[in-house]
Design an enzyme around this catalytic site. Structure first.
Site, PDB file in Angstrom:
ATOM      1  N   SER A  87       1.265  -0.733  -0.205  1.00 13.76           N
ATOM      2  CA  SER A  87       0.236  -0.214  -0.280  1.00 13.76           C
ATOM      3  C   SER A  87       1.122   1.449  -0.021  1.00 13.76           C
ATOM      4  O   SER A  87       1.824   1.072   0.471  1.00 13.76           O
ATOM      5  CB  SER A  87      -0.685  -0.045   1.716  1.00 13.76           C
ATOM      6  OG  SER A  87      -1.718   1.785   1.334  1.00 13.76           O
ATOM      7  N   TYR A 100      -0.939  -0.412  10.421  1.00 14.46           N
ATOM      8  CA  TYR A 100      -1.544  -0.618   8.747  1.00 14.46           C
ATOM      9  C   TYR A 100      -0.319  -0.678   8.310  1.00 14.46           C
ATOM     10  O   TYR A 100       0.462  -1.487   7.784  1.00 14.46           O
ATOM     11  CB  TYR A 100      -2.059   0.213   8.489  1.00 14.46           C
ATOM     12  CG  TYR A 100      -2.782  -0.122   7.296  1.00 14.46           C
ATOM     13  CD1 TYR A 100      -3.383  -1.567   6.709  1.00 14.46           C
ATOM     14  CD2 TYR A 100      -2.903   0.839   6.622  1.00 14.46           C
ATOM     15  CE1 TYR A 100      -3.633  -2.194   5.378  1.00 14.46           C
ATOM     16  CE2 TYR A 100      -2.843   0.843   5.134  1.00 14.46           C
ATOM     17  CZ  TYR A 100      -3.788  -0.683   4.605  1.00 14.46           C
ATOM     18  OH  TYR A 100      -3.812  -1.015   3.505  1.00 14.46           O
TER      19      TYR A 100
END
Length: 201
Positions: A87, A100
């Protein structure tokens, strides 16, 4: 739903047990249910439990490693390719996304480490999606039409929000012979957002 899913291109007919006879997978794609993960990914560092922190690392980093480890013998035979879904949160952040971001950053590190360890037989690359709108392609019960604001589109140098097809096209390229000289790389598919300086005026 499994925290990670693997997809393989295969060059064989399937047997009765669902496994191809003489199966030779040519690509492993490590990916995750991205929208659900983003919704659940925010928690202040001061209140983030060790259990939840570890869950993020297990579902992303450990899950990807275990899939890769299982696939390596077959991928060596086919001179295959691995694509890991990271990501843009690996290289830029919003508040309260430490678990995350750390997991995605670890996937980028895992990518280049695997590329060195598994080459020249297997190439390994990571894709870093930016804003990819998935709601129109969701399962029927959660599918919804989306109309993005002008500011949402215009903040992207390409003038629009991303779509699943943008990621799929990148996966197909990285798994193809056309990417035969590309390994250990992290490819941002974000409409140019990570290259844009944003300051308040």
């Amino acid at each position: 739903m499994s925290p990670a899913s693997a997809t393989s291109k295969r060059r064989s007919r399937r047997s009765s047990n669902g496994i191809g006879e003489g199966t030779r997978p040519t690509a492993l794609i490590c990916s995750y249910p991205m929208r659900a993960l983003l919704i659940r990914s925010t928690a202040r560092s001061s209140s983030l439990s060790s259990k939840k922190w570890q869950a993020w690392q297990d579902s992303h980093v450990t899950g990807a490693f275990l899939m890769v480890r299982a696939a390596v013998p077959l991928l060596r035979q086919s001179k295959g390719s691995i694509v890991i879904m990271a990501s843009t949160r690996a290289i830029q952040s919003e508040p309260d996304t430490e678990a995350y971001a750390a997991a995605k950053g670890a996937l980028c590190a895992l990518t280049h480490a695997l590329a060195i360890s598994l080459g020249p037989d297997i190439r390994v690359n990571a894709i870093l999606p930016g804003w990819i709108e998935t709601r129109p392609w969701a399962k029927a019960q959660t599918r919804e039409a989306v109309e993005h604001r002008a500011i949402d589109r215009e903040q992207h140098p390409v003038g629009r929000v991303g779509e699943p097809a943008d990621i799929a096209a990148t996966v197909l390229f990285l798994a193809s012979d056309g990417a035969g000289f590309i390994t250990g790389q992290q490819i941002a598919v974000d409409g140019g957002m990570t290259r844009k300086m944003i300051y308040a005026h």
